[in-house]
Scaffold this active site. Structure first.
Site, PDB file in Angstrom:
ATOM      1  CD  GLU A 100      -2.389   6.570  -4.552  1.00  0.00           C
ATOM      2  OE1 GLU A 100      -1.741   7.413  -3.946  1.00  0.00           O
ATOM      3  OE2 GLU A 100      -3.118   6.850  -5.513  1.00  0.00           O
ATOM      4  CD  GLU A 139      -8.518   6.131  -7.756  1.00  0.00           C
ATOM      5  OE1 GLU A 139      -7.857   7.113  -8.143  1.00  0.00           O
ATOM      6  OE2 GLU A 139      -8.393   5.647  -6.605  1.00  0.00           O
TER       7      GLU A 139
END
Ligand code: XIL
Length: 337
Positions: A140, A257
């Site tokens: 991220e 995820e």
């Protein structure tokens, strides 16, 4: 789900049923993980902060590194060794993520952060070398507009922190498969277009600089009730095309995820279920048509333990229900494999 056609890495993260009276639930949890999946990823405890506890006492720019944090690998060793004993693979998540760094990192100079982050990567990968063979190295780093977010590592080390982490990780374990992971990057020319293009361009830049990177993870935290550009679910074709162009860089791509929230979808329970099934099935089926696609990890497998409930709201985003029973979405995933 594990079967003869299953893709190499269908997995979940590990949870522990906390209260002692849940022994049977824990056994049920462990039984499903080891029989339905062929890999695990640890949801939280393998991150820098949970692994390396900040030592008490004052910390400043002259504090020696031995006075900063103490590593405790016991909890993760237990989960990793359990998974390996069941013949499962383990994906390491995640070496560099601005959200879970030890408290002391914020107090350090740029040079100290660089030294500490390198030490963390060598310490952690060294400890698990031979047991964890694939790592989310950086997580991220992108802002919604596709540029590099000015997180602590960017501020302290500059934009080169990403390639530095991959070079350190490769040096720490030259045999490890190294991955860059991010969210809202799953579709080409779809929702979050700027960020998805930023993801591709970041990966392209690393490859062009011969940075040792082997894979890209797209988190796929989807919201079936999403209506604006940041929340809408990409179409299967947009996901396929994103995997395709990243594959053309020579990288593998995984869904890292996945979960599919449905509670905000303004529809009946039946329609919510159908929407969840369709997203799981169609996205996975489309991804599997691309040679570069090499695995799917769910973020949990049972609605009993989902991060969504603590980070967002009550929802049922996964493929087993609160009582560890298979949901229709389980069969939707299985039909896609
Ligand atoms: C989350 C876990 O699910 C939580 O239990 C933890 O408290 C915070 O991190 N993207 C990621 C994951 O890459 O590491 C995050 O996991 C969810 C968002």
């Amino acid at each position: 789900p594990k079967d003869e056609e299953s893709i190499p890495n269908a997995t979940v993260e590990c949870h522990h049923e906390e209260s002692s009276g849940q022994e049977t639930k824990l056994n049920k949890y462990a039984e499903i993980v080891s029989t339905e999946f062929n890999s695990i990823v640890i949801e939280h405890h393998l991150k820098w902060g949970p692994l390396c506890h900040t030592l008490p006492g004052p910390i400043n720019e002259s504090t020696p590194s031995t006075r900063l944090g103490r590593y405790d690998f016991a909890h993760c060793d237990a989960m990793v060794d359990w998974a390996l004993s069941k013949g499962m693979k383990v994906k390491g998540h995640v070496l560099c993520w601005h959200v879970t760094t030890p408290e002391y990192v914020e107090k350090l100079s740029g040079d100290q952060v660089r030294e500490e982050l390198k030490r963390h990567i060598f310490t952690t990968m060294g400890h698990f070398r031979g047991r964890i063979k694939m790592w989310d190295v950086v997580n991220e780093s992108l802002a919604p507009d596709g540029s590099l977010a000015e997180n602590i590592f960017y501020r302290k080390m500059g934009p080169s922190y990403i390639e530095e982490c991959f070079r350190w990780a490769h040096e720490a374990d030259p045999t490890a498969f190294l991955i860059y992971n991010d969210n809202k990057v799953e579709g080409m020319n779809g929702p979050n277009k700027e960020k998805a293009d930023g993801f591709y361009n970041l990966l392209k830049g690393l490859v062009n600089k011969s940075v040792p990177i082997h894979g890209a993870g797209m988190q796929a935290h989807f919201n079936a009730g999403g209506t604006n550009d940041r929340q809408r679910v990409p179409t299967p074709l947009q996901v396929k095309n994103q995997i395709k162009r990243i594959g053309e860089l020579g990288l593998k791509v995984n869904i890292s995820e996945m979960d599919v929230r449905i509670s905000k979808l303004d529809a009946s329970a039946e329609v919510k279920t159908l929407a969840q099934n369709q997203i799981y099935h169609d996205i996975i089926a489309a991804a599997l048509t691309e040679q570069a696609f090499d695995g799917i990890w769910l973020w949990g497998f049972t609605d009993r333990h989902t991060w969504v409930k603590s980070f967002y709201y009550d929802d049922s985003p996964l493929i087993f229900d609160e009582n560890y029973e298979r949901k229709p979405s389980y069969f939707a995933v299985r039909d896609a494999l």
